[in-house]
Write a protein that holds these residues in place. Sequence first.
Motif, mmCIF file in Angstrom:
data_model
loop_
_atom_site.group_PDB
_atom_site.id
_atom_site.type_symbol
_atom_site.label_atom_id
_atom_site.label_comp_id
_atom_site.label_asym_id
_atom_site.label_seq_id
_atom_site.Cartn_x
_atom_site.Cartn_y
_atom_site.Cartn_z
ATOM 1 N N GLU A 10 -50.756 -16.153 88.019
ATOM 2 C CA GLU A 10 -52.061 -15.959 87.396
ATOM 3 C C GLU A 10 -52.485 -17.217 86.623
ATOM 4 O OE1 GLU A 10 -49.590 -13.506 86.920
ATOM 5 O OE2 GLU A 10 -50.422 -12.282 88.534
ATOM 6 N N GLN A 11 -51.540 -17.848 85.955
ATOM 7 C CA GLN A 11 -51.842 -19.085 85.228
ATOM 8 C C GLN A 11 -52.261 -20.187 86.208
ATOM 9 O OE1 GLN A 11 -48.266 -19.864 83.007
ATOM 10 N NE2 GLN A 11 -49.092 -18.910 81.151
ATOM 11 N N ILE A 12 -51.574 -20.272 87.322
ATOM 12 C CA ILE A 12 -51.910 -21.274 88.334
ATOM 13 C C ILE A 12 -53.305 -21.002 88.899
ATOM 14 C CG2 ILE A 12 -51.305 -22.211 90.601
ATOM 15 C CD1 ILE A 12 -48.359 -21.551 89.873
ATOM 16 N N ASP A 13 -53.566 -19.745 89.224
ATOM 17 C CA ASP A 13 -54.879 -19.388 89.755
ATOM 18 C C ASP A 13 -55.985 -19.682 88.734
ATOM 19 O OD1 ASP A 13 -53.851 -18.553 92.168
ATOM 20 O OD2 ASP A 13 -53.729 -16.428 91.570
ATOM 21 N N ARG A 14 -55.727 -19.390 87.489
ATOM 22 C CA ARG A 14 -56.724 -19.655 86.436
ATOM 23 C C ARG A 14 -56.988 -21.150 86.310
ATOM 24 N NH1 ARG A 14 -56.637 -19.623 80.280
ATOM 25 N NH2 ARG A 14 -58.766 -19.065 79.782
ATOM 26 N N GLU A 15 -55.926 -21.942 86.319
ATOM 27 C CA GLU A 15 -56.074 -23.398 86.230
ATOM 28 C C GLU A 15 -56.840 -23.946 87.439
ATOM 29 O OE1 GLU A 15 -55.669 -27.055 84.336
ATOM 30 O OE2 GLU A 15 -55.045 -25.103 83.558
ATOM 31 N N LEU A 16 -56.556 -23.447 88.616
ATOM 32 C CA LEU A 16 -57.267 -23.881 89.822
ATOM 33 C C LEU A 16 -58.748 -23.504 89.751
ATOM 34 C CD1 LEU A 16 -54.670 -23.075 92.614
ATOM 35 C CD2 LEU A 16 -55.416 -25.334 91.844
ATOM 36 N N GLU A 17 -59.044 -22.333 89.229
ATOM 37 C CA GLU A 17 -60.438 -21.903 89.084
ATOM 38 C C GLU A 17 -61.182 -22.801 88.088
ATOM 39 O OE1 GLU A 17 -63.686 -19.799 90.149
ATOM 40 O OE2 GLU A 17 -61.693 -19.532 90.994
ATOM 41 N N ILE A 18 -60.523 -23.141 87.004
ATOM 42 C CA ILE A 18 -61.125 -24.049 86.010
ATOM 43 C C ILE A 18 -61.395 -25.411 86.640
ATOM 44 C CG2 ILE A 18 -60.665 -25.340 83.875
ATOM 45 C CD1 ILE A 18 -59.170 -22.806 82.875
ATOM 46 N N LEU A 19 -60.450 -25.932 87.381
ATOM 47 C CA LEU A 19 -60.626 -27.229 88.039
ATOM 48 C C LEU A 19 -61.742 -27.183 89.076
ATOM 49 C CD1 LEU A 19 -56.900 -28.302 88.496
ATOM 50 C CD2 LEU A 19 -58.578 -29.277 86.926
ATOM 51 N N LYS A 20 -61.855 -26.069 89.781
ATOM 52 C CA LYS A 20 -62.915 -25.910 90.769
ATOM 53 C C LYS A 20 -64.286 -25.929 90.084
ATOM 54 C CE LYS A 20 -64.528 -22.612 94.230
ATOM 55 N NZ LYS A 20 -64.286 -21.279 94.808
ATOM 56 N N ILE A 21 -64.413 -25.245 88.963
ATOM 57 C CA ILE A 21 -65.679 -25.210 88.226
ATOM 58 C C ILE A 21 -66.007 -26.591 87.655
ATOM 59 C CG2 ILE A 21 -66.822 -24.255 86.182
ATOM 60 C CD1 ILE A 21 -65.287 -21.626 86.796
ATOM 61 N N GLU A 22 -65.008 -27.283 87.119
ATOM 62 C CA GLU A 22 -65.228 -28.633 86.593
ATOM 63 C C GLU A 22 -65.685 -29.583 87.701
ATOM 64 O OE1 GLU A 22 -61.529 -29.614 84.721
ATOM 65 O OE2 GLU A 22 -62.092 -28.637 82.832
ATOM 66 N N LYS A 23 -65.118 -29.438 88.877
ATOM 67 C CA LYS A 23 -65.514 -30.267 90.018
ATOM 68 C C LYS A 23 -66.974 -30.008 90.381
ATOM 69 C CE LYS A 23 -64.530 -30.955 94.912
ATOM 70 N NZ LYS A 23 -63.744 -30.475 96.056
ATOM 71 N N GLU A 24 -67.369 -28.739 90.411
ATOM 72 C CA GLU A 24 -68.751 -28.386 90.744
ATOM 73 C C GLU A 24 -69.726 -28.921 89.694
ATOM 74 O OE1 GLU A 24 -71.848 -27.163 92.873
ATOM 75 O OE2 GLU A 24 -69.777 -27.034 93.544
#
Length: 83
Positions: A10-24
């Motif tokens: 869950e922590q990994i998924d959350r971090e990936l989601e944050i990085l995806k939003i920052e990229k966008e």
Amino acid sequence: MGTRKYSSYEQIDRELEILKIEKEISLQKVRLEFQGIKENLEPKNIVRGIVGSYVPSFPGKYGQIISIALPFITKWLFKKRGF
């Protein structure tokens, strides 16, 4: 950014989601900057910038008349030239 240790997926998924939003967000900023540059390089905006910088040097009512008439003159010129 150093090596991070995660205790759950869950922590990994959350971090990936944050990085995806920052990229966008970064991509949207680049697009917005590009649009601003594109608008600034349009011929009518270049002329406005050049002529507009000289308008304050005209004293009193001449400067006011030029600043009022300038948009109409540039619009007429660009219509005539086909810009």
